[in-house]
Design a protein around this motif. Structure first.
Motif, short mmCIF file in Angstrom:
data_model
loop_
_atom_site.label_atom_id
_atom_site.label_comp_id
_atom_site.label_asym_id
_atom_site.label_seq_id
_atom_site.Cartn_x
_atom_site.Cartn_y
_atom_site.Cartn_z
N GLU A 79 0.93 -1.24 -0.36
CA GLU A 79 -0.08 0.40 0.03
C GLU A 79 0.69 1.23 -0.03
OE1 GLU A 79 -3.54 0.39 2.59
OE2 GLU A 79 -2.98 -1.97 2.91
N GLN A 80 -0.02 1.97 -0.08
CA GLN A 80 1.25 3.83 -0.67
C GLN A 80 1.54 3.93 0.86
OE1 GLN A 80 -2.63 3.04 -0.81
NE2 GLN A 80 -3.34 4.47 0.23
N SER A 81 2.24 4.31 1.40
CA SER A 81 3.53 5.21 2.28
C SER A 81 3.89 4.20 3.49
CB SER A 81 2.83 6.04 3.15
OG SER A 81 2.41 6.94 2.33
N THR A 82 4.18 2.59 2.53
CA THR A 82 4.93 1.76 3.63
C THR A 82 6.12 1.74 3.34
OG1 THR A 82 4.10 0.30 1.61
CG2 THR A 82 2.33 0.51 3.57
N GLY A 83 6.23 2.21 2.72
CA GLY A 83 8.18 2.29 2.24
C GLY A 83 8.64 1.44 1.15
N LYS A 84 8.16 1.30 0.27
CA LYS A 84 9.29 0.51 -1.30
C LYS A 84 9.80 1.46 -1.45
CE LYS A 84 4.57 0.70 -3.00
NZ LYS A 84 4.05 1.02 -1.78
N SER A 85 9.61 3.05 -1.55
CA SER A 85 10.07 3.56 -2.76
C SER A 85 11.42 4.05 -1.52
CB SER A 85 9.67 4.68 -2.54
OG SER A 85 8.86 4.70 -3.51
#
Length: 388
Positions: A29-35
């Motif tokens: 999900e968004q803002s979980t730290g992927k990037s």
């Protein structure tokens, strides 16, 4: 073995030890730290590249690791204020351990025998700016050298290869070509023989053209002379690195490293699949040129990208059973050994889960079906209301 572990940086609490494979997909999900994970990985790989090029002393100065990481990837100070930040990266060339405010870097004793050159490109989610603002590299007003500015410079370098006489066929669409005329970027519709300014096209095309151009360009220059100055080559002998075969490894790009945020942006599912296959095809093309497998790391929100990756994994197993039948459906350049692949899910509490099944070597069904299960449950609940 190459691996990375991150603790207490941004949303990531503890990734655990993550082996780095040649093709990686990180989803969540968004803002979980992927990037965040991919930015730190690409930065460690950049340090490794500089060590291989003899720039070791410039990289390991006190405080430079975090300062340059924050500057290049625009990570705010807040990312490093929860707990004690920890980064551990290890490869055959270099080991990096950052803990708190200190960084310890160690170079392998055999690194002179393994040195080589690579081309690294980080393609951020904001890349559509390259399409809507022509010649962005000349207009970008960054107070510091960052990933977006670097991507703009690389795009400016890459687009000159694709001219009106030598256009790039865009694999994610049926009849589109891209070319640059020295001033502007165009997308040509082959059926109608109509050329549109890239800035006037749809959001999906604007977001995907920079990915296609950079991927094809970086794989195209694999095996070509690298941009090493005569003084850099001269320094090799001072470092005891003057063997002819080793020097050649530095003077040519041995393989590309591509770090792509959200390749699926604004694309229809079938176009997402085509784009992924094109990226894998170019990876194979570059590897066949030099014998060095490169790296493609992607972050995504898309279940279609995940499913298409699973198709390619299954294609490898089918290929080993019946080559002729498998090639009716999947091009051979998209069929790679399973060991090249990995996929991870970033949880909301900042951990990373391996999505690959150890036995089948495919992506676990629970990750593939998660979105459809939620939708099916909601539909059943609504049907109960309607038909009860």
């Amino acid at each position: 073995m190459v691996y990375l572990r991150i603790k207490n940086i941004g949303p990531l609490t503890d990734t655990g030890v993550i082996p780095i494979t040649n093709i990686m997909l990180i989803i969540g999900e968004q803002s979980t730290g992927k990037s965040t994970f991919m930015k730190i990985l690409s930065f460690c790989r950049w340090i490794e590249k500089n060590v291989m090029l003899g720039k070791y002393e410039e990289i390991v100065k006190k405080g430079e690791f975090i300062r340059q990481l924050k500057e290049f990837h625009k990570l705010s100070e807040e990312y490093f204020k929860v707990g004690e930040p920890y980064v551990e990266y290890h490869s055959d060339i270099v080991s990096i351990i950052h803990k708190g405010i200190g960084t310890k870097t160690q170079v392998s004793k055999t690194e002179k025998d393994k040195r080589h050159n690579t081309k690294i490109s980080y393609i951020p989610a904001e890349r559509n700016l390259l399409s809507v603002i022509p010649n962005l590299d000349n207009k970008y007003k960054a107070s510091s050298y960052d990933s977006m500015f670097n991507c703009a410079m690389e795009f400016s370098e890459a687009n000159s290869v694709f001219t009106k006489k030598n256009p790039l066929k865009l694999a994610f669409a049926d009849d589109m070509e891209y070319y640059h005329d020295g001033f502007n970027d165009y997308v040509k519709l082959q059926k109608s023989n109509t050329a549109l300014l890239l800035e006037h096209t749809s959001s999906g095309i604007q977001s995907t053209v920079p990915v296609s151009v950079l991927v094809h360009y970086l794989c195209y220059i694999t095996g070509e002379p690298s941009r090493r100055t005569p003084s850099m080559v001269k320094e090799d002998s001072k470092q005891g690195f003057n063997q002819e075969n080793a020097s050649n490894r530095l003077n040519y790009y041995n393989y590309p490293q591509l770090y792509i945020e959200e390749p699926e942006q604004h694309l229809y599912p079938t176009s997402q699949a085509r784009l992924l296959r094109d990226i894998i095809s170019q990876f194979t093309f570059a590897m066949n040129k030099t014998g060095y497998p490169g790296y493609v790391v992607m972050t995504s929100h898309s279940p279609y990208i995940l499913t298409q990756l699973n198709v390619l994994l299954k294609a490898r197993k089918a290929f080993l059973e019946d080559k002729k039948e498998t090639l009716k459906y999947i091009p051979q350049e998209c069929i790679l050994p399973l060991k090249y692949y990995s996929s991870y899910f970033v949880t909301q509490d900042g951990r990373m889960e391996n999505m690959m099944d150890n036995e089948t070597k495919l992506i676990k069904g629970e990750y593939l079906d998660a979105v459809s299960e939620i939708t099916e449950t909601e539909l059943n609940q609504l049907n109960n209301i309607i038909y009860d």
